[in-house]
Design a protein around this motif. Structure first.
Motif, short mmCIF file in Angstrom:
data_model
loop_
_atom_site.label_atom_id
_atom_site.label_comp_id
_atom_site.label_asym_id
_atom_site.label_seq_id
_atom_site.Cartn_x
_atom_site.Cartn_y
_atom_site.Cartn_z
N LYS A 58 124.20 44.56 10.45
CA LYS A 58 123.72 43.19 10.70
C LYS A 58 122.63 42.91 9.68
CE LYS A 58 123.28 41.07 14.80
NZ LYS A 58 122.66 40.58 16.07
N GLY A 59 122.94 42.03 8.73
CA GLY A 59 122.07 41.81 7.58
C GLY A 59 120.73 41.18 7.91
N VAL A 60 119.79 41.33 6.99
CA VAL A 60 118.45 40.75 7.14
C VAL A 60 118.53 39.23 7.29
CG1 VAL A 60 116.28 40.31 5.92
CG2 VAL A 60 117.22 42.62 5.97
N LEU A 61 119.35 38.59 6.45
CA LEU A 61 119.48 37.12 6.54
C LEU A 61 120.01 36.70 7.90
CD1 LEU A 61 120.95 36.07 3.07
CD2 LEU A 61 118.62 35.77 3.88
N GLN A 62 120.98 37.47 8.42
CA GLN A 62 121.57 37.17 9.72
C GLN A 62 120.53 37.34 10.83
OE1 GLN A 62 124.54 35.95 10.27
NE2 GLN A 62 124.42 35.98 12.49
N VAL A 93 116.41 30.25 14.62
CA VAL A 93 117.04 29.20 15.44
C VAL A 93 117.00 29.50 16.94
CG1 VAL A 93 118.56 28.53 13.54
CG2 VAL A 93 119.39 30.18 15.23
N ASP A 94 116.36 30.61 17.31
CA ASP A 94 116.28 30.98 18.72
C ASP A 94 115.23 30.10 19.42
OD1 ASP A 94 115.91 32.17 21.20
OD2 ASP A 94 116.05 34.21 20.43
N SER A 95 115.68 29.33 20.41
CA SER A 95 114.78 28.39 21.09
C SER A 95 113.72 29.10 21.94
CB SER A 95 115.58 27.41 21.95
OG SER A 95 116.43 28.13 22.82
N THR A 96 113.91 30.41 22.20
CA THR A 96 112.86 31.16 22.94
C THR A 96 111.70 31.55 22.04
OG1 THR A 96 113.87 33.35 22.55
CG2 THR A 96 114.62 32.11 24.49
N ARG A 97 111.85 31.27 20.75
CA ARG A 97 110.80 31.47 19.75
C ARG A 97 110.24 32.89 19.69
NH1 ARG A 97 108.06 26.62 17.85
NH2 ARG A 97 109.47 24.90 18.25
N PRO A 98 111.09 33.87 19.34
CA PRO A 98 110.59 35.25 19.17
C PRO A 98 109.65 35.33 17.96
CG PRO A 98 112.84 35.08 18.37
CD PRO A 98 112.52 33.76 19.01
N HIS A 100 125.87 29.81 9.00
CA HIS A 100 126.25 28.48 9.49
C HIS A 100 126.73 28.56 10.94
CE1 HIS A 100 127.38 24.35 9.35
NE2 HIS A 100 128.67 24.57 9.34
N ARG A 101 127.53 29.58 11.25
CA ARG A 101 128.04 29.74 12.63
C ARG A 101 126.91 30.06 13.60
NH1 ARG A 101 133.91 32.84 12.10
NH2 ARG A 101 134.98 31.06 11.17
N THR A 102 125.95 30.87 13.14
CA THR A 102 124.79 31.19 13.99
C THR A 102 124.03 29.92 14.35
OG1 THR A 102 124.57 33.37 12.96
CG2 THR A 102 122.62 32.51 14.08
N VAL A 103 123.86 29.04 13.38
CA VAL A 103 123.16 27.77 13.61
C VAL A 103 123.94 26.92 14.62
CG1 VAL A 103 122.39 25.61 12.55
CG2 VAL A 103 122.06 27.78 11.33
N ILE A 104 125.25 26.82 14.43
CA ILE A 104 126.08 25.99 15.31
C ILE A 104 126.05 26.51 16.75
CG2 ILE A 104 128.46 25.28 15.81
CD1 ILE A 104 128.88 25.22 12.74
N THR A 105 126.22 27.84 16.91
CA THR A 105 126.29 28.41 18.26
C THR A 105 124.93 28.44 18.95
OG1 THR A 105 126.12 30.64 17.31
CG2 THR A 105 128.33 29.83 17.79
N SER A 106 123.84 28.30 18.17
CA SER A 106 122.50 28.32 18.78
C SER A 106 122.23 27.07 19.63
CB SER A 106 121.42 28.42 17.69
OG SER A 106 121.35 27.20 16.97
#
Length: 649
Positions: free
Chosen positions: A545-549, A556-561, A617-623
């Motif tokens: 699981k890459g650094v960018l990922q 984009v995590d709304s829980t704001r880690p 892009h998919r990570t952003v959409i599914t978030s």
């Protein structure tokens, strides 16, 4: 807010307004940018009388009196413009600098103290005067007209969310040619002159883009080199002035590619665009486009060597909506979906009436090739459907290429390596296995450059978590030295007939090993993202699981880690004040986050893959967030190109 695609269109409109009746001279990066906006015919239909390369061997006939130069305005290019003007008979010259004139001013006055001019914001006006007087002197006529303007032509937009910067395709996160993971702060003067100039130029172009899009940015960065780009962008007088007038808040995140080299050196590719980029040669003079062999469509002699093809095809066709959709699919859809999409579009022009796409269970390269071949020599059909035919041929050539077999073999080797590392964290077998592959590469038909890419992949993957033994590294170094000597003609092609000695190959091998050890240290400055090997969600085994990922998921995590590894340039003195006030109050400080702004631009210095773009892009959409996230980089990159960037080969 305008998209980057609209920003690029606006820039080219500025150019098209000035070319009527002119001979247009372009440098290579500007020509590549033009291709992605529509190509040569945009200039010719817009009124240009001729289009030429910016070369000292070019000139124009006496009946052409107007010239437009589209250039990066380097000192070498300015000398070239001088040569062209002196060998022509122009009375009207327009110089379009694609780089901000304050940076050009710095370079024109290199070695002089110009601090006052720069800090007062007068540099663009002074550069304009200087360049205009140079043009007037070169033209050498009393009756002449000159104009110098800045138009930031540096972006191309393969899709609505991805942009690349061809003028900076060679820019890489190195310090005076060396990889570094040091935590000590570095400044611009730790770079070579050329690297320093590239940083300033990239920062100035990003500033011009933000200005035209009315964006006021909070700058975040990850990695030493990105910190320098962020610093120049944050502190230059033109940027400070621009932020006073721009109103749309945005988050700009700049990341060093060297923090994670696994994604760009892997041969495990799902995106068909990555497969094409790895299998086909680059289009001449381009960094992000491939050359497609068009001879299957021609009734001329069929060549087997692409170098012999006079007019190669390409993948991107800016003026064909159907082709734009197919190109987007080549990034974001599966290979099966792309094959059916191509077959569906080709079947509408099929002169032999092959089975309809609905009756086929599987579309093979042969299925596509059959329809394309049926159009051979039918130039009316070829002219009407040239874009989709080129895309289909590019995919067919890729999937039939011997390089695909090689990639699949390397894919299985990579999986074995990951499994053996993840299972035990035991490094003993991995280097031994790769050393054996290098020694037996000819029997397995493996190219040394692909095995070097595999080595970069392994050293980046393991990072500091696995330490390879000196015995295994010495054995690998010896095997590399022999292999480099045996394959030097393909690894370092030159026409001079120079013979590489065994001693030189030993030295190259030693440098490669030093670089690989540097690669393994790149993430030691990170805390949260120091590892790219994560347990699979199924609970069985590990996966990459890459650094960018990882970064995108947290952004984009709304829980704001916590974004421990992401530095914010804008906080500066405010951070110091806050830390002092924290002594007096127990309240938790409210740190800025990229998600606070509606627009987020993630920019990677050193290249990106289509697969990474798709996953981000998919990570952003599914978030579920409604923020706009744009993905930028200096170029699309293949495993071999990434390896050469890293090892400096």
């Amino acid at each position: 807010m305008a998209s980057i695609k609209e920003f690029t269109k606006e820039c080219w409109t500025e150019v098209y307004n000035r070319i009527i009746g002119a001979v247009v001279f372009l440098d290579d990066p500007s020509a590549e940018c033009l291709h992605w906006d529509g190509g040569l015919f945009n200039l010719l239909s817009g009124g240009a009388v001729a289009v030429k390369s910016l070369s000292p061997f070019e000139s124009s006939t006496s009946n052409h009196r107007k010239a437009v130069f589209i250039t990066q305005a380097t000192s070498t290019q300015l000398r070239t413009i001088n040569d062209i003007i002196k060998n022509s008979d122009f009375t009207h010259c327009i110089l379009i600098s694609t780089v901000s004139l304050d940076v050009v001013y710095l370079e024109l006055n290199d070695g002089k103290d110009v601090t006052d001019v720069i800090s007062s914001g007068r540099a663009p006006a002074e550069a304009t005067k200087q360049l205009e007087s140079m043009l007037i002197e070169w033209i050498g006529k009393k009756q002449c007209a000159v104009e110098v303007i800045h138009v930031p032509l540096f972006t191309i937009s393969p899709t609505n969310v991805i942009f690349l910067t061809p003028p900076y395709h060679k820019l890489y996160p190195v310090f005076d040619g060396k990889l570094t993971s040091e935590t000590a702060p570095t400044d611009l003067y730790s770079l070579s002159t050329e690297e320093r100039s590239s940083v300033r130029r990239l920062a100035s172009c990003l500033n011009s883009m933000l200005a035209m899009m009315n964006l006021k940015e909070d700058i975040y960065y990850m990695g030493q080199f990105s910190g320098l780009v962020a610093g120049v962008l944050e502190n230059s007088p033109v940027s400070i002035n621009r932020r006073k007038s721009c109103s749309n808040p945005t988050s700009l995140i700049i990341v060093d590619r060297t923090l994670d080299l696994c994604a760009v050196t892997t041969h495990t590719m799902e995106s068909i665009l990555d497969k094409v980029m790895a299998a086909l040669p680059r289009f001449p003079g381009h960094s992000n486009e491939v050359a497609v062999n068009m001879s299957p469509l021609c009734e001329a002699n069929v060549y087997t060597n692409l170098d012999d093809v006079l007019s190669p095809g390409c993948l991107f066709h800016a003026n064909d909506d159907s082709c734009l959709q197919t190109f987007d699919n080549m990034i974001n859809k599966s290979q099966k979906e792309v094959m059916f999409d191509l077959y569906n579009k080709l079947s509408k022009i099929d002169v032999q009436k092959s089975p309809g796409p609905k009756t086929l269970l599987k579309v093979t390269p042969l299925s596509l090739e059959k329809i394309v071949s049926a159009s051979k020599g039918n130039y009316d059909i070829i002219e009407k459907h040239l874009g989709i035919l080129q895309q289909a041929l590019g995919v067919v050539e890729t999937l039939k290429s011997p390089k695909r077999v090689l990639q699949e073999l390397l894919m299985s080797i990579e999986k074995q390596v990951v499994q053996s590392l993840a299972a035990s964290g035991d490094s003993t077998s991995v280097l031994h296995q790769i050393t054996h592959l290098i020694k037996t590469r000819k029997e397995k038909n493996l190219a040394l450059e692909n095995l070097l890419a595999l080595l970069v992949h392994v050293y980046s993957l393991t990072g500091t978590e696995v330490v390879f033994t000196k015995e295994h590294e010495d054995s690998l170094q010896d095997a590399l030295a022999v292999a480099i000597f045996e394959d030097n003609k393909t690894m370092f092609p030159n026409d001079s007939g120079y013979i590489v000695t065994p001693e030189e190959c030993d030295e190259i091998s030693k440098r490669v090993m030093e670089r690989l050890r540097d690669v393994s240290q790149m993430r030691k400055i990170l805390h949260k993202y120091s590892s790219v090997m994560k347990p699979c969600e199924s609970g069985v085994g590990h996966e990459y699981k890459g650094v960018l990922q990882q970064l995108t998921e947290d952004v984009v995590d709304s829980t704001r880690p916590d974004l421990t590894d992401l530095r914010c340039r804008n906080e500066g003195i405010k951070d110091l004040l806050r830390s002092g006030l924290n002594i007096l109050t127990s309240k938790k400080k409210n740190t800025k986050r990229p998600l606070d702004n509606q627009t987020i631009i993630l920019f990677v210095v050193g290249g990106i893959t289509a697969e990474e773009c798709k996953r981000i892009h998919r990570t952003v959409i599914t978030s579920g967030i409604d923020n706009v996230v744009m993905i930028g980089s200096t170029k699309f990159v293949s495993p071999v190109e990434a390896m050469k960037d890293v090892l400096n080969l």
